[in-house]
Design an enzyme around this catalytic site. Sequence first.
Site: not given
Lengths: 273, 993
Positions: A106, A233, A235
């Site tokens: 990002c 994302h 994560e």
Amino acid sequence: MSKTVKAMVIAGNGTNCEREVAFACRQAGAEVSEIVHIAELLAGRVKLEDYHLLNLAGGFLDGDDLGSAKAGANRLLYARVADSEQTIADQLKQFVADGKLVMGVCNGFQLMVKMGLLPALAGNQQQSCSLTINDGGRFEDRWTWLKVNPESACVFTRGLEKLYLPVRHGEGKFVADSRETLQRLEEQHLSVVKYADADGQPTMVYPDNPNGSLAAIAGVCDPSGRLFGLMPHPEAYLHRTHHPRWTREDLPEEGMGLWLYRNAVNFIREELL
Amino acid sequence: MAWRIVVGLKDGVKDARGERVRREISEHLGYRLEKVQTLDVYTVAADLSDAEVELAARGPFSDPVIQDVAINRPLAGGFDMLIEVGFRPGVTDNTGRTAKEAIQYITGRPFKINEGVYTSTQYLLTGLTDKTVAERIAKDFLANGLIQRWTILAADELDPQVGVPVTVPRVVSDSSPTVRGINLQISDRGLLDISRVGMLALNLEEMQKIQRHIADPQVVVEREKVGLGAELTDVELEALAQTWSEHCKHKIFSAKIEYEDENGNKETIDSLFKTYIVGATRDIREKMGDKDFCLSVFKDNAGVIEFTDDWSLVFKVETHNSPSALDPYGGALTGIVGVNRDGVGTGMGARLIFNTDVFCFASPFLEKELPPRLLHPRRIFEGVVEGVEHGGNKSGIPTINGSLVFDERFAGKPLVYCGTAAIMPRLLHGKPCHEKKVQVGDHIVMTGGLIGKDGIHGATFSSEELHEGSPVTAVQIGDPITQRKMFDFLTIARDRGLYNSFTDNGAGGLSSSVGEMAEDTGGCELHLDRAPLKYSGLHPWEILISEAQERMTLAVPAENLAEFISLAKEMDVVATDLGQFTDSGYFHCLFEGKTVSYLSMKFLHEGVPQMVLPAKWQPQARVEPVFSQPQDLTAELRKLLGRLNICSKESVVRRYDHEVQAGTVIKPLVGVANDGPSDAAVFRPLLDSFVGVVVSHGICPSYSDIDTYHMMACAIDEGLRNFVAVGGNIDHVAGLDNFCWCDPVKSDKTPDGEYKAAQLVRANKALYDYCVAFGVPLISGKDSMKNDYQIGDTKISIPPTVLFSVIGKIEDARKAVSMDVKRPGDLVYLLGDTCDELGGSEYYAGQGELGSKVPQVDAETALLRYRTLHQAQQQGVIASCHDLSDGGLGVALAEKAFAGGYGMRVALADVAVDAEMRDDKILFSESQSRLLVTVKPVDQTGFESLFRGQSCQLLGKVVAEPLLSITGQAGDSVISAPIDQLKEAWQAPLREM
């Protein structure tokens, strides 16, 4: 160097995802996974060279006030490490030259692209692509399907076919400075992940392609495959309870996002230790 | 020297921002333009070389792949009308601040005090030649005159060499800081004039109290010792006005209320706050005994409860209504980053984990002439949503729960509730982290942002109705990044044990933060001239009460001061030593060594006279509407689904990052297509643990028009109902009340004050009764009591509104339940009885009626149901669970079905009703404490045995065919609709917002 995989996440000035990124690296097997505030790097107490995997996490560096990650890139380029003539960008250059891994997610991806670290087609750090305001003109939080390019040299996506991850950005539309750049990205399989429809095909149709990205590109790597950045994302999907439909679907305990970090850690163990 | 750097997109690059502006101009104002292009302008006023400016322009200020740059010449071309919008002098310009920092990195030289970078935006409009229209677009859409200025040029007026002329919006002040003496030994009228002209919001009684205090010979003797006389200084008067403001002292909630009910029974209530709010929590905690999980209630910036053995949970909800009425974006942004400081500034410091937001607006589609100074609800909607979006997203805090509530009266004052939760270790350096205490001799250190005139009189302003003279300085713009940097720094300082106490600078600024912290030691010595300023020319009183954002005040022991300041410097955070906490007994402020305030701590904090408020309850004569049951109930259901209070808020939810921090387990949007409406959120704050926080809320102002007692009861029940629906443990949950009222003080302006005060009393009585009945302690709260608009003869008062926020625990987040139906064949059960309770309902509102039979809550049966439901969830026999609220059973069924992507077949004949009811009323009654669950057939026995003896009705089942079919009591089909159609009706209204 000992046989431990060392990961670092740079924090500060508006990064937001450092905790979950550091956790992901630990989950993936990194023996050391540290959140390092940029003040520590600028003070010279911590050095990039002591790590194998550098994570540039999501967030809003300096509020993205001058355009996403622009002010952040400027800091890395100009701010000097205490008692030296070195900048963090200098350290980063050496880190890359040493064949180590960098993943930007990002805002971290925006930072890498705007510093010219990605896709680094000419081998130098000349910016050739960018990430700009979503076609919809707004920030959006939405889960997306990604098709992984199986022929890409990207070490993070080895063996993966598709991913389901959330995007959370207002400036995620991938653009290139020319047709030639796009052509080279595609020919060299640097366009690692693409927004895909329900059938797994790259798409330009909203909302499967949430921002109007050129050629549906969601993430790119450099020719070495060791530098990788993407807007979605990873994560954010480490465990099945992160999945938006975990209450209604049978899902494996482990989330798809973790795979990217595991690939990185395995690569380091095999090639860099 | 000043430069104008103009940055624009290259040809062929889509201007998504311009396109959005074009679309919104059409939607907001009805002007259809061919094209809108946008350009960014940086006005750089600093001692730099041309080469340095060029480096900045081509470096951080522009993107070579997509943008072109021009310095001191125009970039604009191919347009009809140019509108450039920039900030007025002194208004927070976050981008300007970042731009300045970027140049400093390049040159290695810091800017001097009056140097700066100022940003503006150029809008190039095509398809418009009428300047008056351009003026209207600037004034009513692109800019807010309170904080921004604009220039309008037709294409032929733009100088092709120079472009728009350079203007530097620097604050120019030639006044030198002065302290005025104020003679208070004057007439009552004179006293009131001082209060009114000075925006002090002090009433006559309070002014007289100050008058008497300052005339006290003993006080005069003490003052003379420090060089002051019998006149109060402006610094002192401002400090008193701020400390005694409704906003800070909660005078109405502390008032003595003479209450009379409808039967003429009289009682005196000595403080609503102490009697009902503190009282409820005290009684509940006593009853819980060693199971009491409250750690810190009512005394700090936020409430604290136990979470795990190692962690505590912090929660606070604030309102930011008045500023949001004037500047929706800045007001809401400041609201969210402000409440974040409350969360962080609790105890010795906490880490933020999520935000919540609830907004009350008038319809964005309102087609009515609005009275002066009111912004159109659509602008308020857009601005507030964007403000909270920037505040939350940029701070890295997920926004996981919220609502939008619509009522036309919120045109007079929008309500903007911002909540935040945080976690802190149970113990810090061996001591409870939720406690703190300033020690005598500690230094007063201010960190974070600089002080300007922003937010002056915010505290007193929000203690009044919105009127003609409402000050523009009350508007502030938050800066999430400066705040984030400060939080990063404070976390390290906390862990190193560098300070003894701290609090945030919110309403009242230093006056409030230092004044409150000084209560620990009994005094302070505050040097106002040492405070870091944004620009020169501020008077001492302005420095004291400025509400400039992103500041915290700390008590740092002398031995840690040097380490504290040097850590701040390394982390690029401003930290300034402003004096010391003392035990002198005085709030002592100095400026350049001279005393400018010498107020006794006791008078400052305890001097405010208790207000006496009459309250008389007289139920309004309300009747049930008479209309026959509509023929087509499917159409009625579709209409209801499309009502603003019920329809999908997805377009807003998606603008908030609700997943950062990787903890959101039950997200705001759930179901097969990730777009069904969650009842509550479940959040896992510890990445290596499955223990979860559950957060939800209840809010139902429409019931206030019938009886605020039941409005309050329903809000509590709704909050808890949502909480248990997703799996929250009803035995580990706390509440938080936020009252937003219209002025309840009887006066010429408010002749019905006694009734409004009685409404307030009744809501408080219900708050006590139901919190005690449910065993839910209140841990914090806030009130905002002047939500009225009054200019000329026009008065708009909001409906009395209480947001009841709920926070608690789920032991294992993997047992959480979402609202969407899961699979065909599952059984559909309704828990709880349905009564003829449609007063204040959405169904009646749709018929233009209010009704009289407001829903009432039976806490005893509800509590048993909620406990049993939790057991069932723990056993894993609940496939889905959804609460029944606005629109009742019909709406809940539809939402469950289309969220899950399957149909349902149910029979109204199986609904337990307390008396004979029509089908439409069964479908749309808003009886409380009801939940709709689905259960796998294999779990039927287990489920039913858990609920044996309770109201639990099997209504039908989930079916593969995507059709919602409901049969009436007579066995006829009353509703039959494809779920896609229902979903479309529900999604359409706010989709494009």
